[in-house]
Design a protein around this motif. Structure first.
Motif, PDB file in Angstrom:
ATOM      1  N   ALA A 236      32.900  40.236  34.483  1.00 59.10           N
ATOM      2  CA  ALA A 236      32.898  41.158  35.619  1.00 59.10           C
ATOM      3  C   ALA A 236      34.264  41.237  36.301  1.00 59.10           C
ATOM      4  N   GLU A 299      31.864  49.170  39.714  1.00 61.18           N
ATOM      5  CA  GLU A 299      30.869  48.627  38.786  1.00 61.18           C
ATOM      6  C   GLU A 299      30.152  49.724  38.021  1.00 61.18           C
ATOM      7  N   CYS A 304      30.997  45.821  32.293  1.00 63.01           N
ATOM      8  CA  CYS A 304      31.585  44.481  32.281  1.00 63.01           C
ATOM      9  C   CYS A 304      30.579  43.448  32.767  1.00 63.01           C
ATOM     10  N   GLY A 305      30.258  42.486  31.923  1.00 61.69           N
ATOM     11  CA  GLY A 305      29.331  41.444  32.320  1.00 61.69           C
ATOM     12  C   GLY A 305      28.830  40.661  31.124  1.00 61.69           C
ATOM     13  N   TYR A 309      23.528  41.834  30.674  1.00 60.82           N
ATOM     14  CA  TYR A 309      23.919  42.928  31.563  1.00 60.82           C
ATOM     15  C   TYR A 309      24.397  44.121  30.744  1.00 60.82           C
TER      16      TYR A 309
END
Length: 349
Positions: A236, A299, A304-305, A309
């Motif tokens: 993230a 986000e 991104c994760g 996710y």
């Protein structure tokens, strides 16, 4: 979903083009070659055609104001022939700052010009008869006295037969009228800063209206959209890399009152934040503009994760109708872009 990427053009573009071979082996389905106001895209599309054997090659994008419809048709047919039928033609209108400031062409009737460009290109690709067209922005042949015409022009057709009946045409569009036109006439749609969860709210009426008017033989509309990609427990943090791009487009891509990206972010519900970003950016405070990008928007426009996710985000893109996930991969330490792309292909199933 297929996987697509944009060829990097902020560094050594030749090295970036060479890397496409490794990404092709990792499963990349489509590479978009940008142009903006840098190097021309078709030169690098031809270079990629010679260095690859499977990956599809698209322009992302060519402006309908900087080339005639005939030249766009010729260029797309040429790259398609060189690549053995792997070309995609991404087109758009750019903006008045580039079109008028760099090319000296009036930025007039952008939606009509895009629609007419598509119709004329397809007429040239058919090669069934010499092309004549009497539109609002395109007239073939140019009559005597009209826009400096001599009256000596004659209807013509492409000299060389394309390897495919048509090259897929993608339209970069964000505004309601342009998105409706794309959904009606194009083979694919290229939206920027696409958020799958907000797609129906922002573009649903335009997409449905365009689909209702779409020709029955055209097939469903393809969509290429996505964002910065990083996979891992601490991925993230890589979202921060997208701040600068968001600030540039919201704040600097166009003048106040004429910025498609600013308008889009306002429609997403960030009108106050968009105003602050633009004000700071135009005042020369790029760092302040980037810092003003809200975390929620950052986000929503990135992927991104951790794996769980990312899988949920992929499901959201698929549910929104995205056919080509377009990513800017950020590998973990010790990981290559090709390895990250392979992981993404596995998650996409």
């Amino acid at each position: 979903m297929k996987i697509s990427m944009q060829l990097r053009y902020d560094g050594d573009i030749v090295a970036a083009a060479r890397q496409v071979s490794a990404l092709e082996d990792a499963g990349l389905d489509l590479v978009w070659v940008p142009e903006a106001y840098g190097f021309d895209a078709p030169s690098f599309m031809g270079y990629l055609a010679a260095r690859t054997g499977r990956v599809e090659i698209g322009s992302g994008i060519l402006s309908v104001f900087t080339r005639t419809p005939a030249l766009l048709a010729m260029t797309a047919a040429g790259v398609d022939a060189l690549s053995g039928g792997r070309a995609h033609l991404g087109i758009g209108t750019s903006g008045p700052q580039v079109v008028e400031g760099m090319h000296g062409v009036p930025y007039h009737a952008p939606v009509a010009r895009t629609r007419e460009t598509i119709e004329v290109m397809r007429a040239f690709w058919r090669r069934d008869e010499p092309v004549t067209y009497d539109g609002r922005t395109v007239r073939l042949p140019l009559p005597d006295g009209d826009r400096g015409g001599s009256g000596l022009g004659v209807p013509m057709r492409l000299l060389s037969a394309p390897v495919r009946p048509e090259v897929p045409v993608w339209v970069a569009a964000l505004g309601p009228k342009n998105v409706r036109m794309a959904a009606e006439t194009a083979d694919g749609w290229l939206p920027m800063f696409f958020v799958p969860e907000w797609c129906d709210q922002v573009w649903g009426p335009s997409l449905r209206a365009g689909a209702a008017a779409r020709g029955p033989g055209r097939g469903p509309l393809s969509i290429s959209a996505g964002g910065l990609l990083a996979i891992g427990p601490d991925a993230a943090r890589h979202r921060e890399r997208a701040r600068g791009q968001l600030a540039l487009f919201i704040g600097g891509m166009g003048a106040p009152g004429h910025n498609y990206y600013y308008d889009l972010v306002c429609r997403y519900g960030y009108a106050r934040e968009a105003e602050a970003i633009q004000r700071l950016f135009l005042a020369g405070d790029r760092k302040g503009a980037a810092a003003a990008v809200p975390a929620g928007l950052l986000e929503a426009t990135t992927i991104c994760g951790p794996e769980s996710y990312v899988k949920d985000r992929l499901a959201a893109y698929r549910e929104a109708g995205v056919t080509h996930l377009q990513v800017a991969p950020v590998p973990a330490e010790g990981e290559t872009e090709a390895a990250l792309l392979t992981r993404l292909k596995d998650l996409c199933g």
